[in-house]
Design an enzyme around this catalytic site. Structure first.
Site, PDB file in Angstrom:
ATOM      1  N   ASP A  55      36.748  33.488  16.909  1.00  0.00           N
ATOM      2  CA  ASP A  55      37.910  34.346  16.757  1.00  0.00           C
ATOM      3  C   ASP A  55      39.014  33.523  16.084  1.00  0.00           C
ATOM      4  O   ASP A  55      38.899  32.312  15.910  1.00  0.00           O
ATOM      5  CB  ASP A  55      38.344  34.918  18.123  1.00  0.00           C
ATOM      6  CG  ASP A  55      39.131  36.213  17.964  1.00  0.00           C
ATOM      7  OD1 ASP A  55      39.158  37.016  18.911  1.00  0.00           O
ATOM      8  OD2 ASP A  55      39.703  36.432  16.878  1.00  0.00           O
TER       9      ASP A  55
HETATM   10  C1  GLC Z   1      42.118  38.709  16.085  1.00  0.00           C
HETATM   11  C2  GLC Z   1      41.251  39.431  17.091  1.00  0.00           C
HETATM   12  C3  GLC Z   1      39.873  39.759  16.592  1.00  0.00           C
HETATM   13  C4  GLC Z   1      39.915  39.992  15.097  1.00  0.00           C
HETATM   14  C5  GLC Z   1      40.299  38.688  14.432  1.00  0.00           C
HETATM   15  C6  GLC Z   1      40.386  38.833  12.911  1.00  0.00           C
HETATM   16  O1  GLC Z   1      42.822  37.700  16.749  1.00  0.00           O
HETATM   17  O2  GLC Z   1      41.095  38.811  18.361  1.00  0.00           O
HETATM   18  O3  GLC Z   1      39.437  40.910  17.311  1.00  0.00           O
HETATM   19  O4  GLC Z   1      38.634  40.419  14.657  1.00  0.00           O
HETATM   20  O5  GLC Z   1      41.504  38.166  14.936  1.00  0.00           O
HETATM   21  O6  GLC Z   1      41.401  39.711  12.578  1.00  0.00           O
END
Ligand code: GLC
Length: 723
Positions: free
Chosen positions: A263
């Site tokens: 993440d």
């Molecule tokens: C965010 C979220 C995740 C998302 C990622 C990219 O922090 O936790 O769900 O896919 O970043 O945007």
């Protein structure tokens, strides 16, 4: 996807890459058309030529994507193409209801169809991977990300995830996957303490195995291309570095051979978790756990060289991650055609064109199938040729807010609002509108305007709830309620004496005061219903569409009941309203405002003749559980039927109800259909104290009906006898 295997092209490239180019391939950087995390220090566009980045997120539109790809393919030393990721969670350009709402359609075909439509739109914008489905079982309305989930039930999240993977990854005309799905957030993110985002998830192994892992197992079995670990720690082990769950279980036991994408900044955040002293240790923990791509933390690029020097990781492990990324690009066809999906050389995004009618139609169908009718006193709805309607509230005419959070490239100018939808549907009616109150605060509350607008109305449609910014990531709320200013508007509407139709727009089950629930003539949960929310609600109010949605989440009366869900265990003193010594509260009722599965129709369904085709089951037997469902009401409609089980005596205490299946049945007025569920005895097993599947001889209960509310269920028992 099988990504660890040998590939002549990948092996040759790896052989030619220097360390910086290898680490570039396993680094994903954000180029901000949309901000989904703390902005980084770099401009990724300028880093492509040096081979410093292997994939980009948060950029779309063929003109932008094409230029980035051109730099990678034509100007970098090895010409390795990029891939592009984006959170296409509930639509890309034509936006569907937020998942907590669409899950309530309980319609596997719809979930797949909306995903497929999203993939068609997103790939036209040069996107190759979506960071979806989000299948984190959630049971606490304080948690802002509940909006992104398929609700409280493991089976519903599992089936939703499967359908999304099928829809996103459906092959295009060339037989190539349109959009690689990335199931997230692995796992138990929905169990964060107090509903606080990013907080710890301190749960038992049983909760992991029975609640939080099954949706991910389902997506792996469905062939999901990627998995994203959750930000959280589970019982003290940070998911981004969770060797046992990522490497030993996901990869080794479940045989998942796709990409594991961290993440946003999560690898570097292992330092904040207190499990890594520096970036090198953080990078080593993640790589050794099996994380292939570092999203936005620079840990791999800046930390792995030091980790290698310290002997914390091996070059073989780096090469394996690089190989999976290169094989992923190869299987997407990007080496053969780097500009796949980027044919449009239009100055603007390919999806900047007006929404295709079929996209808009599906968005409307999804909204109609997701708006839940929760109250309809005296059969007040559908409306009968009203002379004048007053529409009040901050969500009545707010095109951006009805799209909800995580709305990708969705544009407010494409959205049809409630006011516009009502005027379109009730063409002979005088539809008047006043905002009446802001989303939050009381400064702009204008009750005078509201009173003027509602004077003489045959009915008031009160569109209140949350803006799109009041749910989603990093938006947990201690008071998941309708803000005070909006409640003042609601009081004004009720004081007028005209019937009030309450349309709650929110990313979560909002806490509603008793006086509002009792005073409203009708109540609908409209969630954030997307581009076509307006016509969808209007056609439900007019009766052109008979509502069929149900709640995929239990709706609490007060926040203090949270976390609240139907699958609780009985405890030593199961709730008994007659017994003051039983589980419950002294200052609030035990039962929720509305139960999982609840939702009304304009017609009425009855069930009869519940039966099984055998009374006794051995471990390898199947049993058919059947019930006759009749549309006994005034119009055609669609009923949702749930099959739960209850194991009354087992080695460990078992939930009051466990969902085994659900189905929808469309019935014409007066029609009767038999609904049949086939259950394998093995699927009734539970994990004993040694985590081994077990089924005990003795009674097993089946509960079949329209919701998890006891009053909506009929019971039939069978006997387990394993001989
Ligand atoms: C965010 C979220 C995740 C998302 C990622 C990219 O922090 O936790 O769900 O896919 O970043 O945007």
């Amino acid at each position: 996807m099988k990504l660890s295997g040998k590939s002549a092209r990948s092996d040759a490239l790896i052989g030619r890459m220097n360390l910086s180019e290898k680490l570039g391939q396993i680094s994903m950087l954000a180029d901000g058309l949309v901000e989904t995390g703390p902005p980084g220090p770099h401009n990724p566009f300028n880093m492509i030529v040096d081979g410093r980045v292997g994939s980009l997120l948060n950029v779309w539109g063929a003109h932008l994507v094409r230029e980035a790809q051109r730099k990678a393919v034509e100007e970098s030393r090895l010409g390795v193409p990029l891939f592009f990721g984006l959170d296409v969670v509930h639509g890309h350009k034509s936006i569907h209801p937020v998942p907590i709402g669409e899950a309530g359609s309980f319609d596997r075909q719809l979930w797949e169809a909306t995903a497929r439509d999203s993939a068609i739109e997103a790939m036209a914008d040069g996107v190759h991977m979506t960071f979806a489905p989000m299948i984190d079982v959630a049971r606490d309305p304080r948690w802002g990300r509940i909006v992104e989930t398929a609700g409280e039930d493991p089976l519903v999240n599992a089936e939703f995830g499967r359908a999304r993977v099928r829809g996103y990854q459906a092959p295009d005309a060339q037989g190539l996957m349109r959009l690689a799905a990335c199931a997230k957030h692995f796992c138990a993110y929905g169990a964060v303490l107090s509903g606080r985002d990013y907080a710890e998830a301190d749960i038992s192994w049983r909760a992991l195995e029975e609640i939080y892992l099954p949706p991910f197992r389902a997506c792996v079995d469905e062939g999901v291309a990627a998995i994203m670990p959750a930000f959280v720690d589970v019982a003290g082990v940070a998911m981004t570095a969770h060797k046992r769950l990522l490497r030993d279980m996901l990869r080794a036991r479940w045989r998942f051979d796709g990409l594991i994408v961290s993440d946003y900044n999560a690898i570097a955040e292992l330092i904040n978790h207190g499990v890594a002293a520096d970036l090198a240790e953080a990078a080593a923990l993640a790589l050794n756990a099996g994380v292939d791509i570092d999203m936005m933390s620079d840990a791999y690029f800046n930390g792995l060289p030091i980790a290698l020097a310290r002997g914390l990781v091996s070059m073989d492990d780096v090469d394996m991650a690089v190989r999976r990324v290169l094989n992923f690009k190869e299987q997407l066809g990007l080496f053969d055609d780097p500009y796949r999906n980027m044919a449009h050389k239009t100055a603007k995004s390919a999806t900047s064109k007006p929404l295709a009618p079929e996209r808009r139609a599906l968005s409307r169908q999804a909204a109609q199938s997701s708006i839940v009718l929760l109250k309809n006193a005296d059969g007040f709805l559908p409306l009968k040729a009203p002379r004048m309607l007053a529409v009040l509230g901050p969500l009545a005419d707010s095109p951006n807010d009805q799209l909800g959070p995580w709305a990708s490239a969705g544009a407010g100018e494409d959205a049809v609002t409630f006011v516009a939808g009502l005027r379109e549907t009730f063409a002979q009616t005088d539809v008047r509108y006043a905002k009446g109150a802001p989303f939050e605060g009381r400064d702009e509350v204008d009750l005078e305007a509201a009173r003027k607008t509602l004077a003489g109305a045959d009915a008031i449609i009160l569109c209140i709830g949350e803006s799109r910014l009041m749910s989603g990531e990093a938006v947990s709320r201690t008071r998941p309620e309708v803000p005070e200013g909006q409640l003042e508007l609601a009081r004004t509407a009720l004081e007028s004496g005209a019937p009030v139709i309450l349309a709650i727009n929110s990313g979560r089950p909002l806490i509603l005061p008793d006086w509002l629930v009792e005073g409203a003539q009708a109540i609908l949960a409209a969630w954030h219903a997307g581009t076509e929310a307006g016509p969808a609600l209007a056609q439900i109010l007019s009766g052109a569409c008979n509502p069929s949605a149900r709640l995929a989440i239990t709706w609490p009366r007060v926040t203090g009941q949270a976390p609240i869900f139907y699958g609780i265990r009985p405890t030593g003193r199961p709730h008994d309203p007659q017994n003051g010594w039983s589980t419950g509260f002294s200052d609030a009722p035990f039962d929720p405002r509305w139960s999982f599965g609840q939702g009304l129709s304009y017609t009425r369904f009855t069930r009869a003749n519940l039966r099984v085709d055998r009374d006794t089951l051995g471990l390898d037997d199947l049993v058919s559980v059947s019930v006759d469902v009749t549309n006994a009401g005034v119009c055609d409609g669609v009923e949702t039927v749930f099959l739960f089980s209850r194991d009354p005596v087992a080695q460990v205490t078992r939930p009051m109800l466990e969902l085994h299946d659900f189905t929808k049945v469309a019935l014409r007025q007066g029609e009767t259909r038999t609904v049949v569920f086939v259950v394998k005895a093995r699927d009734l097993c539970y994990l004993d104290e040694d985590r081994k599947p077990r089924l005990d001889d003795g009674a097993m209960q089946f509960h079949i009906g329209a919701s998890a509310r006891p009053a909506d269920l009929d019971r039939i028992d069978v006997t387990i006898a394993q001989g």
